[in-house]
Motif scaffolding. Structure first.
Motif, PDB file in Angstrom:
ATOM      1  N   LEU A 109       0.831  -1.215   0.000  1.00 17.06           N
ATOM      2  CA  LEU A 109       0.000   0.000   0.000  1.00 17.06           C
ATOM      3  C   LEU A 109       0.862   1.261   0.000  1.00 17.06           C
ATOM      4  CD1 LEU A 109      -3.067  -0.766   2.295  1.00 17.06           C
ATOM      5  CD2 LEU A 109      -2.885  -1.026  -0.169  1.00 17.06           C
ATOM      6  N   PHE A 162       0.073  -7.016   6.764  1.00 18.99           N
ATOM      7  CA  PHE A 162      -0.825  -6.549   5.693  1.00 18.99           C
ATOM      8  C   PHE A 162      -1.667  -7.711   5.153  1.00 18.99           C
ATOM      9  CE2 PHE A 162      -0.827  -5.317   0.939  1.00 18.99           C
ATOM     10  CZ  PHE A 162      -2.107  -4.810   1.033  1.00 18.99           C
ATOM     11  N   SER A 175      -7.561  -4.887   6.265  1.00 17.88           N
ATOM     12  CA  SER A 175      -8.338  -3.726   6.753  1.00 17.88           C
ATOM     13  C   SER A 175      -7.620  -3.042   7.906  1.00 17.88           C
ATOM     14  CB  SER A 175      -9.725  -4.166   7.216  1.00 17.88           C
ATOM     15  OG  SER A 175     -10.404  -4.745   6.148  1.00 17.88           O
ATOM     16  N   TYR A 178      -4.511  -3.176   8.657  1.00 20.15           N
ATOM     17  CA  TYR A 178      -3.260  -2.588   8.192  1.00 20.15           C
ATOM     18  C   TYR A 178      -3.528  -1.228   7.531  1.00 20.15           C
ATOM     19  CZ  TYR A 178       0.888  -1.895   5.326  1.00 20.15           C
ATOM     20  OH  TYR A 178       1.992  -1.366   4.731  1.00 20.15           O
ATOM     21  N   GLU A 179      -4.609  -1.202   6.714  1.00 19.61           N
ATOM     22  CA  GLU A 179      -4.927   0.057   6.030  1.00 19.61           C
ATOM     23  C   GLU A 179      -5.285   1.144   7.041  1.00 19.61           C
ATOM     24  OE1 GLU A 179      -8.241   0.119   3.304  1.00 19.61           O
ATOM     25  OE2 GLU A 179      -7.805   2.230   2.951  1.00 19.61           O
ATOM     26  N   LYS A 180      -6.020   0.727   8.083  1.00 20.36           N
ATOM     27  CA  LYS A 180      -6.377   1.687   9.156  1.00 20.36           C
ATOM     28  C   LYS A 180      -5.113   2.238   9.809  1.00 20.36           C
ATOM     29  CE  LYS A 180     -10.846   0.061  10.742  1.00 20.36           C
ATOM     30  NZ  LYS A 180     -11.492  -0.721  11.779  1.00 20.36           N
ATOM     31  N   GLY A 224      -5.917   5.038   6.695  1.00 18.81           N
ATOM     32  CA  GLY A 224      -7.074   4.849   5.813  1.00 18.81           C
ATOM     33  C   GLY A 224      -8.296   4.431   6.609  1.00 18.81           C
ATOM     34  N   GLY A 249      -9.928   1.589   6.091  1.00 16.10           N
ATOM     35  CA  GLY A 249      -9.875   0.139   6.287  1.00 16.10           C
ATOM     36  C   GLY A 249     -11.163  -0.547   5.913  1.00 16.10           C
TER      37      GLY A 249
END
Lengths: 855, 269
Positions: B120, B232, B237, B239-241, B245, B247
């Motif tokens: 990402l 990741f 989700s 990880y994105e948060k 982000g 997520g």
């Protein structure tokens, strides 16, 4: 003292260990500047590596080697980019030695990058067209047939891993719709870079991720030079045939194509008398469940024609045909398309065949019919199709209007064993069909779908009978298939509710000269149904259960009601799909079917279907019941080019209508009676394809076996019969050397029946195509086929030669067909009511020159 | 005065190293193309992609051919001052690449290996070029018309069987495999997760190794990046948060898209 001895031993050990290393210094020959990052390795006599190292910024490299272990065979190799490689015997190398490298360029011989033959990207398998094409190939369909996992049937339909494809895209756009054979058979394979197989392709974008599809789609990825510019493709040929009735051979094909991002067009004009079956190129090959339920049914009156040969129709067809078609696709918005397809087909064909049939009659007797037919058929057909399609994730709308007009005239003569006469049939047809589809995701009720199919066909048909009487028949049929569906997803569970109504209404009457053989009657079949489906899907398992509740109505009026019945019926379907590994999955299914016979196209009375056959309906049967248990196993490893499928199923049921077969006054009567009897059978198919890592070769093996046991009338009683059919095909294609390509196939078909005595028929074919590639410009292909009819053990050898010279975008072909000038070809078939032996008249020896070009 | 001299020495050494770096030769002398097959997650089917090993006098680069095309286009557009949107639009129609990973050898300095990875966000780590202990084995084969010899090594937890061409005296190979008296033409790991087979080669002219700006990449060690990628794939989700982000990705019907936890398969174990 002890300390001193220890120190000496330690020092000696250090010295010994130091002596197991050697340091060299690599410098430039001219300037004596150090060379950094040079690679130095000590190799044995057989080039095995003993040790290696890289030079540091001072040019020094330490090699871990015991100088005592060095033999005269050891060499020191030093190399560095931009310098010539240096190799010298290790015995000449001493510790701290300076090695001088001279500037020099090292050249590698260029090896052009060959794309992988098969690539895998998620669910998409991509086949390189160059990786599978052979010199004898012309169209993309020829190459598709060689790709492992892909199968091209004789009618042009394409299967992947044993299942028909559900879309045929060119550059991700659906130009051809269901008539994709026109593109696959005519598009030059050199214009296609790769073929993508989109596995488990859900053609409706709104349903992707919600409704699972087991069918694949095909997408042709074109060469860059074939995109965004008009492409012209053409061929003109002429020649001579030993056929005295049509000695001059002509063939022409002109194609215009445009594949751009917003607009696609494929227009074609073909004409000739070289035996190509152009009619099949206009036939739709993709039909969904609803489309099939309203599709124009078979003719009541059969044209006088012979089943097509499996050795290639161009060996048997005599006649002149022409085809003009244009297919146009416009991209209105990002996912909105408008497609227009117009086609015209003309064919005038002369056929000569010798047919021997032995009917197994219900009174226990057998009747042998031997007839020689000579028939000229003339067909004119016009097709028009308009289609609007919006295929977005938030909405799917499609409306397609199709119209077909077919004028079909067949004239000829027959000479039977005891009689002779004229042949005349006119199975004309006018067909109008509208298809509407709608799917929309909603927040509250889930996915909402609706569809409506309306078809009208009119069949004014004529038939001359053996007794000289003319049957004139008229049928007006209206068919509807409407349904509404809600699909809702609860985590891993998907539930579908469908309500549908299928109607088939037909008004039919028929006269035999002035008397009515089929009194005017209105026939109705309707099926109001509810279908509930629940699918539970996890990573490994998909379990699906379907139940259908039908309310069936049948009615026959003349105008009084002569037959009417209504009944409820329940059937269902259970399936379990288990993903054993990313490469394999297993499906087990169980179906229960209860269905009434659709009476709308089976009028009461005696209907003559060809000059000596008739079907008689007096009563309509009850529900046909069947339960089926089956297993399907798929294994595919696209990276290794392996595709395997196995399907087994067994069924048991009851057939409510049985035929009674009799022969009276030269007419073969098939009388349908309500007489429930048990039927059961088993069948299995297996298919294995392997792309081999050598000689650009592909191996394919497939087999099928079907065994059916049922009942038939025999001497006023129902007796059992068992019929068996099996087939096996083995094929291999490859290019073992630069100058030779081989394409070989062996196939064998067996059919047998056991009832009153056992009969068996075997047919075997051996096919071999050898292509000699003498240069990039010149190649010669020889097709050879040897067919053996098992029971007679009689063989026929067929062979053709094609020599091709290519110059830039043009090619010149010299074709010699049927070199051995074989006149006849025999096929034998056996069913539970008849065994037939057909002697086909083959096209004679032909010589042709053809010029083709691609612009 | 002493401080001034130290500062002058410091600035001069930076300038000198920059000039020295600029003077390094990026012109690609040889290119070797490999068909690479690999498994991204445990239990997943293997996927394939074409990779290229580009060798200049001072560097080597190993990258997916599709990704290299993307890099080249982005680099060209950056030079003419294109905006980020222009670059996104221009690269949108390029073929997708499956591994957005680039490996540079002898970058930033000799003896160093730099990997730019993607999870990402871009991550970059540098490590020493590790000397591999090769064992030559009996066996001959021919790849791309070059006769090849067999060798084996155990490197970072995997045993690799390779075929090298002594005729081509370049001691490089795909990925981090190198150190044989000839280019490595094919390599497979004994667990069956990864393989490289050479399918073509050439001596191009006018092509330079593209080194993108890595100043905005997250600097880490190899071990840290492996932990990040594991995190990741195990919980995309979450990880994105953690990167700021939401997520949350939604399906078309508004329901929340569910990601499955997957276990990464690493080349370096």
């Amino acid at each position: 003292m002890r300390r001193l001895i220890s120190s000496i031993i330690f020092s000696l050990a250090v010295i010994c260990s130091i002596s197991a290393q050697i340091t060299i210094r690599v410098v430039e020959k001219e300037s004596h500047d150090p060379v950094e990052s040079a690679y130095a390795a000590v190799l044995t006599g057989d080039s095995s590596m003993v040790c290696y190292g890289y030079t540091d910024e001072k040019g020094n490299c330490v090699l871990d080697i015991d100088l005592k272990a060095i033999s005269p065979e050891h060499t020191l190799n030093v190399s560095c980019l931009g310098y010539s490689r240096l190799s010298l015997p290790m015995i000449q190398v001493s510790n701290g030695m300076h090695i001088e490298l001279a500037h020099g360029a090292f050249h590698i011989k260029e090896v052009k990058v060959s794309a992988e033959r098969i690539k895998l990207d998620g669910d998409t398998i991509e086949y390189s067209v160059r990786g599978f094409s052979q010199p004898s190939d012309r169209s993309i369909a020829d190459v598709l047939a060689k790709m492992p996992g892909v199968e091209v049937k004789s009618n042009g339909s394409i299967y992947f891993n044993g299942k028909p494809i559900n879309k045929f895209y060119i550059e991700n756009m659906d130009l051809m719709g269901s008539k994709y054979r026109l593109a696959s058979q005519n598009l030059d394979f050199r214009k296609v870079k790769s073929v993508q197989v989109l596995q488990n392709h859900q053609k409706i974008a709104a349903l992707r991720g919600k409704s699972f599809s087991e069918n694949a789609a095909i997408n042709l990825v074109l060469e860059d030079e074939a995109k965004n510019i008009p492409i012209g493709q053409g061929e003109v040929g002429s020649g001579y045939s030993d056929n005295s009735k049509d000695a001059m051979l002509v063939n022409a094909r002109l194609m215009y194509m445009l594949f751009s991002k917003r607009h696609q067009n494929l227009s074609i004009l073909k004409a000739g008398n070289i035996g190509k079956n152009l009619y099949s190129e206009m036939q739709p090959l993709l039909m969904d469940e609803e489309e099939l339920s309203v599709a124009s049914s078979a003719n009541y009156v059969n044209p006088v024609s012979i089943a097509h040969l499996d050795i290639g129709e161009e060996r048997q067809n005599f006649g002149r045909s022409a085809l003009a078609a244009t297919n146009n696709l416009n991209k209105l918005k990002e996912q909105t398309f408008f497609r227009t397809q117009v086609g015209y087909y003309y064919d005038k064909t002369l056929r000569e065949n010798h047919i021997e049939k032995q009917y197994l009659l219900s009174d226990g007797s057998r009747t042998d019919i031997v007839e020689v037919m000579e028939n000229t058929s003339e067909k004119n057909r016009v097709d028009l199709s308009l289609c609007y399609e919006q295929n977005e994730e938030r909405l799917y709308v499609m409306d397609k209007l199709t119209g077909t007009l077919l004028l079909d005239r067949n004239k000829g003569k027959y000479i039977g064993r005891n009689d002779a006469g004229e042949l005349y049939t006119r199975p004309d047809n006018r067909y109008l069909y509208n298809q509407f589809r709608f799917t929309k995701p909603t927040r509250k009720i889930g996915m909402l779908s609706a569809s409506s199919d309306i078809a009208y066909d009119c069949k004014p048909q004529k038939l001359l009978l053996i007794n000289g009487k003319m049957e004139k028949l008229k049928s007006d049929r209206l068919a509807l298939a409407n349904k509404s569906e809600i699909l809702k997803k609860y985590r891993d569970l998907t539930v579908t509710h469908r309500i549908g109504w299928n109607v088939n209404r037909n008004a039919i009457e028929s006269f035999l000269d002035e008397t009515k053989n089929i009194p005017h009657q209105s026939l109705l079949f309707s099926d109001l149904y509810y279908r509930g489906n629940a699918s539970y899907k996890t990573d490994k398992t998909t379990f699906s259960g379907t139940v259908n509740l039908h309310w069936l109505n049948r009615e026959a009026k003349t105008p009084e009601t002569v037959f009417a019945d209504s009944r409820a019926a329940v059937d269902g379907h259970l399936s379990l799909r288990y993903v054993m590994s990313p490469k394999s999955n297993l499906t087990i299914y169980y179906n229960i079917d209860n269905m009434s016979q659709d009476i709308a196209e089976n009028p009461q009375g005696i209907l003559y279907t060809d000059y000596r056959s008739a079907v008689s309906n007096e009563l309509y049967g009850n529900l046909d019941r069947r339960q089926t248990l089956g297993v399907r196993l798929y294994y595919s490893d696209p990276i290794k080019g392996t595709f395997f499928s196995l399907g087994l199923n067994g069924y048991d049921g009851t057939v409510s209508t049985l035929g009674e077969y009799s022969f009276r006054d030269g007419v073969y009567y098939s009388e349908r009676h309500y007489s429930p009897t048990g039927i059961h059978g088993i069948s299995g198919t297996v298919r294995y394809n392997q792309a081999l890592p050598f000689w650009k070769s592909t191996l394919s093996a497939s087999g099928s076996y079907t065994r059916t046991a049922g009942g038939q009338y025999f001497q006023d009683d129902i007796v059992g019969y068992t019929s068996e059919r099996s087939s096996i095909t083995l094929s291999w294609s490859g290019r073992p050397s630069r100058w030779l390509a081989i394409d070989g196939e062996y196939s064998r078909y067996d059919s047998s029946i056991k009832s009153e005595g056992r009969t068996r028929r075997n047919n075997s074919d051996y096919r071999l195509t050898l292509s000699g590639i003498f240069s990039k410009k010149f190649d010669v292909s020889a097709n050879m086929q040897y067919s053996v009819l098992g029971n007679d053990n009689k063989g026929v050898f067929l062979s053709d030669i094609i020599a091709r010279y290519q110059f830039k975008k043009m090619s010149l072909e010299m074709i010699l067909n049927n070199i051995t000038d074989q006149k006849q070809y025999i096929r034998e078939e056996i069913t539970n009511i008849m065994q037939s032996r057909t002697i086909y008249t083959l096209r004679p020896r032909e010589y042709m020159i053809k010029v083709s070009w691609v612009m | 005065m002493k401080k001034l001299l130290v500062s002058i020495y410091f600035i001069a050494s930076i300038l000198f190293s920059a000039v020295n770096l600029y003077a390094q030769d990026k012109n690609v002398k040889y290119r070797f193309f490999y068909n690479s097959t690999f498994r991204v997650f445990e239990g997943a089917a293997k996927t394939s992609e074409q990779k290229v090993l580009e060798i200049s006098k001072d560097y080597t680069m190993f990258v997916s051919t599709n990704y290299e095309r993307r890099l080249w286009l982005t680099d060209s557009l950056t030079r003419v001052g294109a905006s980020r949107e222009d670059k996104t639009r221009a690269t949108a129609r390029l073929p997708r690449c499956k591994e957005m990973s680039i490996m540079y050898k002898n970058y930033p300095t000799k003896g160093k290996l730099t990997m730019r990875e993607n999870a990402l966000k871009y991550y970059v780590y540098t490590e020493d070029v590790e000397k591999i202990n090769w064992k030559t084995l009996p066996g001959d084969t021919t790849i791309c018309d070059f006769s090849c010899k067999k060798a084996q090594c155990t490197f970072r937890g995997r045993t690799w069987n390779v075929w090298y061409a002594p005729e081509i005296s370049i001691s490089e190979g795909p990925w981090k495999l190198a150190g044989l008296p000839g280019i490595i033409m094919a390599a497979t790991d004994t667990k069956g997760d990864f393989s490289y087979i050479c399918v073509g080669m050439d001596e191009p002219t006018g092509i330079e190794i593209v080194i993108p700006d890595m100043s905005s990449c997250i600097k880490c060690t190899r071990e840290e990046f492996m932990k990040t990628l594991t995190r990741f794939h195990a919980d995309p989700s979450g990880y994105e948060k953690s990167l700021g982000g939401t997520g949350v990705a939604k399906n078309i019907d508004g329901s929340i898209k569910k990601y499955d936890a997957k276990k990464t398969v690493f080349r370096d174990l």
